[in-house]
Design a protein around this motif. Structure first.
Motif, PDB file in Angstrom:
ATOM      1  N   PRO A 146       2.982  -3.220 -13.328  1.00 53.03           N
ATOM      2  CA  PRO A 146       3.445  -4.328 -14.284  1.00 53.03           C
ATOM      3  C   PRO A 146       4.659  -5.024 -13.398  1.00 53.03           C
ATOM      4  O   PRO A 146       5.368  -4.399 -12.797  1.00 53.03           O
ATOM      5  CB  PRO A 146       3.387  -4.019 -15.651  1.00 53.03           C
ATOM      6  N   GLU A 147       4.817  -6.165 -13.855  1.00 51.95           N
ATOM      7  CA  GLU A 147       5.986  -7.014 -13.504  1.00 51.95           C
ATOM      8  C   GLU A 147       7.125  -7.338 -14.547  1.00 51.95           C
ATOM      9  O   GLU A 147       7.080  -6.710 -15.681  1.00 51.95           O
ATOM     10  CB  GLU A 147       5.568  -8.218 -12.914  1.00 51.95           C
ATOM     11  N   PHE A 148       8.436  -7.935 -14.181  1.00 51.87           N
ATOM     12  CA  PHE A 148       9.281  -8.424 -14.987  1.00 51.87           C
ATOM     13  C   PHE A 148       9.874  -9.689 -14.617  1.00 51.87           C
ATOM     14  O   PHE A 148       9.792  -9.901 -13.452  1.00 51.87           O
ATOM     15  CB  PHE A 148      10.419  -7.055 -15.275  1.00 51.87           C
ATOM     16  N   ASP A 149      10.395 -10.200 -15.457  1.00 52.43           N
ATOM     17  CA  ASP A 149      11.099 -11.585 -15.120  1.00 52.43           C
ATOM     18  C   ASP A 149      12.714 -11.425 -15.200  1.00 52.43           C
ATOM     19  O   ASP A 149      13.302 -10.947 -16.229  1.00 52.43           O
ATOM     20  CB  ASP A 149      10.864 -12.781 -16.402  1.00 52.43           C
ATOM     21  N   PRO A 150      13.268 -11.262 -14.046  1.00 47.96           N
ATOM     22  CA  PRO A 150      14.664 -11.005 -13.674  1.00 47.96           C
ATOM     23  C   PRO A 150      15.508 -11.749 -14.224  1.00 47.96           C
ATOM     24  O   PRO A 150      16.643 -11.659 -14.633  1.00 47.96           O
ATOM     25  CB  PRO A 150      14.824 -11.169 -12.303  1.00 47.96           C
ATOM     26  N   ASN A 151      15.043 -13.126 -14.925  1.00 47.10           N
ATOM     27  CA  ASN A 151      16.021 -14.039 -15.643  1.00 47.10           C
ATOM     28  C   ASN A 151      16.266 -13.525 -17.336  1.00 47.10           C
ATOM     29  O   ASN A 151      17.148 -14.064 -17.709  1.00 47.10           O
ATOM     30  CB  ASN A 151      15.054 -15.367 -15.777  1.00 47.10           C
ATOM     31  N   ARG A 152      15.068 -12.659 -17.526  1.00 44.83           N
ATOM     32  CA  ARG A 152      15.310 -12.182 -18.885  1.00 44.83           C
ATOM     33  C   ARG A 152      15.142 -10.623 -18.913  1.00 44.83           C
ATOM     34  O   ARG A 152      14.527  -9.911 -19.482  1.00 44.83           O
ATOM     35  CB  ARG A 152      14.116 -12.838 -19.818  1.00 44.83           C
ATOM     36  N   TYR A 153      15.764 -10.132 -17.920  1.00 47.75           N
ATOM     37  CA  TYR A 153      15.677  -8.499 -17.607  1.00 47.75           C
ATOM     38  C   TYR A 153      16.449  -7.726 -18.703  1.00 47.75           C
ATOM     39  O   TYR A 153      15.663  -6.795 -19.408  1.00 47.75           O
ATOM     40  CB  TYR A 153      16.604  -8.167 -16.358  1.00 47.75           C
ATOM     41  N   TYR A 154      17.152  -8.383 -19.810  1.00 49.32           N
ATOM     42  CA  TYR A 154      17.814  -7.849 -20.859  1.00 49.32           C
ATOM     43  C   TYR A 154      16.784  -7.500 -21.857  1.00 49.32           C
ATOM     44  O   TYR A 154      17.025  -6.711 -23.020  1.00 49.32           O
ATOM     45  CB  TYR A 154      18.893  -8.443 -21.082  1.00 49.32           C
ATOM     46  N   GLU A 155      15.599  -8.192 -21.691  1.00 48.37           N
ATOM     47  CA  GLU A 155      14.592  -8.215 -23.107  1.00 48.37           C
ATOM     48  C   GLU A 155      13.848  -7.000 -22.944  1.00 48.37           C
ATOM     49  O   GLU A 155      12.979  -6.568 -23.647  1.00 48.37           O
ATOM     50  CB  GLU A 155      13.897  -9.363 -23.107  1.00 48.37           C
ATOM     51  N   GLN A 156      13.670  -6.153 -21.562  1.00 45.72           N
ATOM     52  CA  GLN A 156      13.144  -5.233 -21.373  1.00 45.72           C
ATOM     53  C   GLN A 156      13.401  -3.838 -22.099  1.00 45.72           C
ATOM     54  O   GLN A 156      14.671  -3.699 -22.142  1.00 45.72           O
ATOM     55  CB  GLN A 156      12.943  -4.618 -19.940  1.00 45.72           C
ATOM     56  N   LYS A 157      12.547  -3.292 -22.989  1.00 43.16           N
ATOM     57  CA  LYS A 157      12.892  -2.170 -23.798  1.00 43.16           C
ATOM     58  C   LYS A 157      12.836  -0.944 -22.880  1.00 43.16           C
ATOM     59  O   LYS A 157      13.466   0.094 -23.131  1.00 43.16           O
ATOM     60  CB  LYS A 157      11.755  -1.812 -24.879  1.00 43.16           C
ATOM     61  N   HIS A 158      12.157  -0.771 -21.898  1.00 37.23           N
ATOM     62  CA  HIS A 158      12.017   0.425 -20.795  1.00 37.23           C
ATOM     63  C   HIS A 158      12.481   0.061 -19.588  1.00 37.23           C
ATOM     64  O   HIS A 158      11.676  -0.763 -18.902  1.00 37.23           O
ATOM     65  CB  HIS A 158      10.568   0.957 -21.047  1.00 37.23           C
TER      66      HIS A 158
END
Length: 563
Positions: free
Chosen positions: A256-268
């Protein structure tokens, strides 16, 4: 007497100067941040620096992966707000910011300096009000226009302004300008110039980077992974594309991917890890070409060497079986690769012997970092294997019990495609200073991994795997591809292997006899596929076909024209 008076005056002056300088040092340096904040808008004011972090581009130099933009910032200094205006200011701030009046009131009463980002419309309204104790400025914010695309390559910039993961971390010192809060204070400026290494060039932008990543190839690789998830429901996946002659990484896509603009929303936070270089895995049968290459290099086998398979081999401990316990009978070494016969790989390993086989594992680069310019690369010394039993070395011949990274695998396979020459993989192609001057990053030849003759032989064998063997679904019409499937069991932390969990991969290059690209497709634990030939090989075919069409590569075989 005159000399004594002069000396006395000099000492008095020196003491007076020392006291003044000491006080200035305390106020401006030791307590500088406090008084800067306290006196915002007065004789010592703050100015958010316009210095920006350098940009990050795809290899076309146009599509921007990461850049800084200026955003409005609101500062509230409660002790500067007149008591008579406090209620009006609280009401206005609550209305403009869309927050509860009581919350704003508590913040104002706390006497703590408040700083927060606001949007352009809020900025215009508050600027027109011109409240005392409420100041507006601008700050530089890191943004990633393509959101999750290539996020594991870029990484992100944290709230302290430091790069984390990927290019942002590896090149942090180069990308970062003097992005600081600059005091409009002459005493501090004089102090810095006279007694400190800190300079007053507050607006020096960091250098920019142009990557080797191709925007179109990266986008298509990401699309293929998303489609693969819909079909195979794998835990994770990756597609990496490299130019074998240079080592340039053309694509490195993950799911899976993630959005670096909103990295702080990631739980893991493990989602930020680049699994091509930050995690180890047992590669399975994609390792067999290297065992074969070692045997060819040492002239212990030829492609036509005959081997008689009984379906198993005993080297101490439990017998080693082929996939599905199948017995293949008499096969050449070409047939061993075509049908991915485990016992055939053990046959070659035993001809090499323990020590020589280990030397080739080292020679292929599986015991060292690739030194790619991305943060956090790991590798394994494979100490357990080195100190293991004969059965451990036999299993390693077909990729079980040896731990490597995807990037190590790609680098070594690319050397086969590059006439045996191993190139260092790299991500940044150009470093661009603020004046537009470019520093080109040159490819690095690391070593001659195997001879050109051995590389040619193993290439022909890998073409046969795609044309006649287990890699048929990786074929591209009118082009020869060279490659190998791999279906590897996933080891348990406590020992042994999971029965129904596998890593399924395909690695190959094309056109086989004049390679332009190397592609690794890896799917971790796909739920509806038993072998890599079903899922990873077709993805390779699609990726290869896309690159061939994009680059307009001439076919190996001309179509028949009927008159």
């Amino acid at each position: 007497m005159r000399k004594i008076r002069t000396l006395f005056l000099f000492i008095v002056f020196a003491l007076w100067a020392a006291i003044i300088l000491g006080r200035l040092f305390y106020l401006q340096i030791i307590k500088g941040e406090y008084y800067q904040a306290l006196a915002f808008g007065q004789q010592v004011s703050l100015q958010d620096s316009l210095a920006q972090r350098g940009d990050i581009f795809f290899n076309d130099g146009k599509n921007i992966l990461a850049q800084n933009v200026l955003v409005p910032v609101l500062y509230i200094f409660p002790d500067q707000i007149p008591e008579s205006d406090k209620e009006q200011i609280v009401q206005t701030l609550a209305s403009v910011l869309g927050e509860d009046v009581d919350i704003i009131a508590k913040q104002v009463e706390s006497q703590n300096v408040i700083k927060r980002e606001i949007n352009n419309e809020q900025y215009k309204i508050l600027r027109a009000k011109n409240f005392k104790g409420v100041s507006l400025s601008q700050t530089s914010l890191r943004v990633y226009p393509y959101k999750s695309l290539a996020a594991h390559i870029t990484g992100f910039v944290n709230r302290e302004g430091r790069g984390q993961y990927g290019v942002e971390e590896y090149y942090d010192d180069i990308l970062r300008g003097n992005d600081v809060v600059a005091p409009k204070n002459y005493f501090l400026a004089i102090w810095n110039n006279l007694f400190s290494n800190q300079k007053n060039d507050w607006q020096t932008k960091g250098k920019s980077l142009s990557l080797t990543i191709d925007f179109k190839i990266q986008s298509y690789a990401q699309k293929l992974l998303e489609e693969a998830f819909e079909q195979w429901k794998m835990d994770s996946g990756q597609i990496i594309v490299q130019e074998p002659q240079s080592g340039k990484i053309l694509a490195m896509a993950f799911y899976p991917e993630f959005d670096p603009n909103r990295y702080y929303e990631q739980k893991h936070w493990d989602i930020f890890m680049n699994n091509a270089l930050q995690t180890l895995f047992e590669p399975g049968s994609v390792f067999k070409p290297f065992t074969m290459a070692a045997g060819l290099e040492e002239s212990l086998i030829t492609p036509q060497t005959v081997f008689v398979d009984k379906g198993f081999v005993e080297v101490g401990g439990p017998p080693i079986y082929n996939f599905g316990h199948r017995e293949w009978g008499t096969k050449t070494m070409i047939g061993v690769l075509e049908n991915s016969i485990n016992t055939g790989a053990v046959f070659v390993e035993q001809k090499l012997g323990r020590n020589l086989f280990w030397q080739y594992i080292q020679k292929f680069g599986f015991l060292e970092k690739t030194n790619i310019d991305l943060a956090g690369e790991v590798f394994s010394n494979n100490t357990t294997l080195k100190n293991g039993y004969p059965r451990d070395f036999a299993s390693a011949s077909f990729g079980q019990g040896v731990q490597i990274t995807s990037l190590q695998l790609l680098r070594a396979f690319s050397a086969i495609a590059n006439e045996g020459k191993m190139m260092r993989p790299y991500i940044v192609e150009k470093i661009i200073d603020t004046n537009g001057k470019e520093k080109i990053v040159e490819p690095v030849l690391e070593k001659q991994m195997i001879s050109q003759d051995t590389a040619a032989k193993i290439t022909a064998m890998l073409v046969s795997v795609v044309e006649n063997g287990g890699g048929r679904r990786a074929r591209v019409p009118r082009y020869y591809m060279a490659g190998k499937t791999g279906t590897a069991q996933i080891p348990k932390p406590s020992g042994g292997y999971y029965e129904n969990e596998t890593i399924q991969s395909f690695i190959g290059f094309g056109p086989a006899f004049s390679p332009r690209f190397v592609i690794l497709v890896r799917l971790d634990n796909p739920k509806q596929s038993d072998v890599a030939s079903s899922c990873a090989a077709p993805i390779f075919s699609k990726m290869a076909k896309y690159i061939i069409d994009l680059w307009e590569i001439p076919p190996d075989e001309q179509p028949t024209i009927n008159n």
